[in-house]
Design a protein around this motif. Structure first.
Motif, PDB file in Angstrom:
ATOM      1  N   THR A 101     -97.336   4.700   0.219  1.00 15.53           N
ATOM      2  CA  THR A 101     -96.103   4.050   0.664  1.00 15.53           C
ATOM      3  C   THR A 101     -95.108   4.009  -0.489  1.00 15.53           C
ATOM      4  OG1 THR A 101     -97.296   2.676   2.251  1.00 15.53           O
ATOM      5  CG2 THR A 101     -95.088   1.976   1.648  1.00 15.53           C
ATOM      6  N   GLN A 129     -98.970   5.302   3.755  1.00 13.32           N
ATOM      7  CA  GLN A 129     -98.021   5.548   4.837  1.00 13.32           C
ATOM      8  C   GLN A 129     -98.513   6.702   5.710  1.00 13.32           C
ATOM      9  OE1 GLN A 129     -93.270   6.191   5.045  1.00 13.32           O
ATOM     10  NE2 GLN A 129     -94.322   7.795   3.906  1.00 13.32           N
ATOM     11  N   THR A 180     -90.786   7.027   1.440  1.00 10.73           N
ATOM     12  CA  THR A 180     -90.417   6.501   2.753  1.00 10.73           C
ATOM     13  C   THR A 180     -89.124   7.090   3.315  1.00 10.73           C
ATOM     14  OG1 THR A 180     -89.362   4.616   1.653  1.00 10.73           O
ATOM     15  CG2 THR A 180     -91.631   4.326   2.406  1.00 10.73           C
ATOM     16  N   SER A 209     -96.787   1.662   7.465  1.00  6.76           N
ATOM     17  CA  SER A 209     -97.387   1.382   6.166  1.00  6.76           C
ATOM     18  C   SER A 209     -98.545   0.413   6.359  1.00  6.76           C
ATOM     19  CB  SER A 209     -96.355   0.774   5.204  1.00  6.76           C
ATOM     20  OG  SER A 209     -96.948   0.438   3.967  1.00  6.76           O
ATOM     21  N   ALA A 260     -93.077   5.958  11.415  1.00 11.48           N
ATOM     22  CA  ALA A 260     -94.021   5.838  10.301  1.00 11.48           C
ATOM     23  C   ALA A 260     -94.547   4.422  10.255  1.00 11.48           C
ATOM     24  CB  ALA A 260     -93.351   6.203   8.978  1.00 11.48           C
TER      25      ALA A 260
END
Length: 257
Positions: A150, A227, A200, A212, A210
């Motif tokens: 992430t 992620q 990200t 996390s 997406a």
């Protein structure tokens, strides 16, 4: 070409599908920064730990980097950000002095820089995003999920300086520089923060969903996440993989004292 931002399919019932994680998933992963900046060993370990969990569960997992020029992606974002900030203030019809006195130096610098962004540059940024969207859609025809850290590093201290004194002075006096130098300064002052978090932005710009997940805590007690990026419209798959990691005891939560 499909629209870059889409809502989930109405036939998907998220709550009902949480336990329906497919067993034949193809998952790509990387621990390399898309902009060539350093990635901490603990961020890499967080991903590699997740890879082992996925492989042990029978999923096909292999290393693969998304076919994206991360630097071009971020430079296009800065062009877009500057242009839109300039437009925001132009629509307010305020004096430069009023703006400068009431916003942060970076906001002021973006507004000034954006005044020199041409229609061609703005359109080129949009074209870059379209290309990224198309390339990621093609990449994820082979992979259901794309796994990355992430963030590349743990959260910085609140008092950690992310903009040097030299660059801060330049931001305040942004009008002294040429349009090309202004754009370079925007890049230079953002680079320390981008180094902390280079992963990200891809989903933000490509329009993919997406998630996390909190799966790792470093030796100093601070967390690091992983992620997953999915194809457009596959929010259900992200929720399913999240439930899988939670149900298998992989969430690592530790409150700081």
């Amino acid at each position: 070409m499909a629209a870059p931002f889409q809502v989930p399919r109405p036939d998907i019932k998220f709550a009902e599908s949480l336990a329906n994680l497919p067993k034949n998933l193809n998952i790509a992963y990387t621990t390399e920064s898309p902009v060539g900046t350093p990635v901490s060993e603990e961020a890499k370990e967080a991903v590699l730990n997740a890879v082992q969990v996925l492989k042990a569960a029978g999923f096909n997992v292999e290393p693969a980097d998304a076919p994206i020029d991360g630097i071009a992606l971020m430079r296009s974002y800065y062009v877009m950000n500057a242009g839109e900030t300039a437009t925001l203030f132009a629509n307010m019809h305020l004096s430069d002095q009023t703006i400068k006195e009431n916003v942060e130096p970076l906001t002021w610098a973006l507004a000034v820089t954006g005044r020199s962004i041409t229609a061609v540059q703005y359109s080129q940024a949009l074209s870059t995003w379209d290309s990224i969207e198309s390339d990621m859609d093609e990449f994820q025809q082979a992979f259901d999920l794309y796994l990355t850290p992430t963030t590349a590093h743990q959260a910085p201290r609140v008092d950690q300086q992310l903009v040097s004194d030299e660059n801060m002075a330049k931001l305040i006096h942004i009008t002294d520089y040429s349009p090309q130098d202004q754009l370079q300064l925007i890049w230079d002052q953002w680079l320390p923060a981008l180094t902390l978090s280079p992963f990200t932005q891809l989903a933000n710009i490509s329009g993919q969903p997406a998630i996390s997940l909190p799966t790792y805590v470093g030796k100093n007690g601070l967390p690091l996440g992983i992620q997953f990026i999915a194809r457009k419209g596959r929010e259900d798959l992200l929720l399913q993989i999240g439930k899988f990691f939670e149900d298998t005891g992989q969430f690592k939560l530790k409150q700081l004292s």
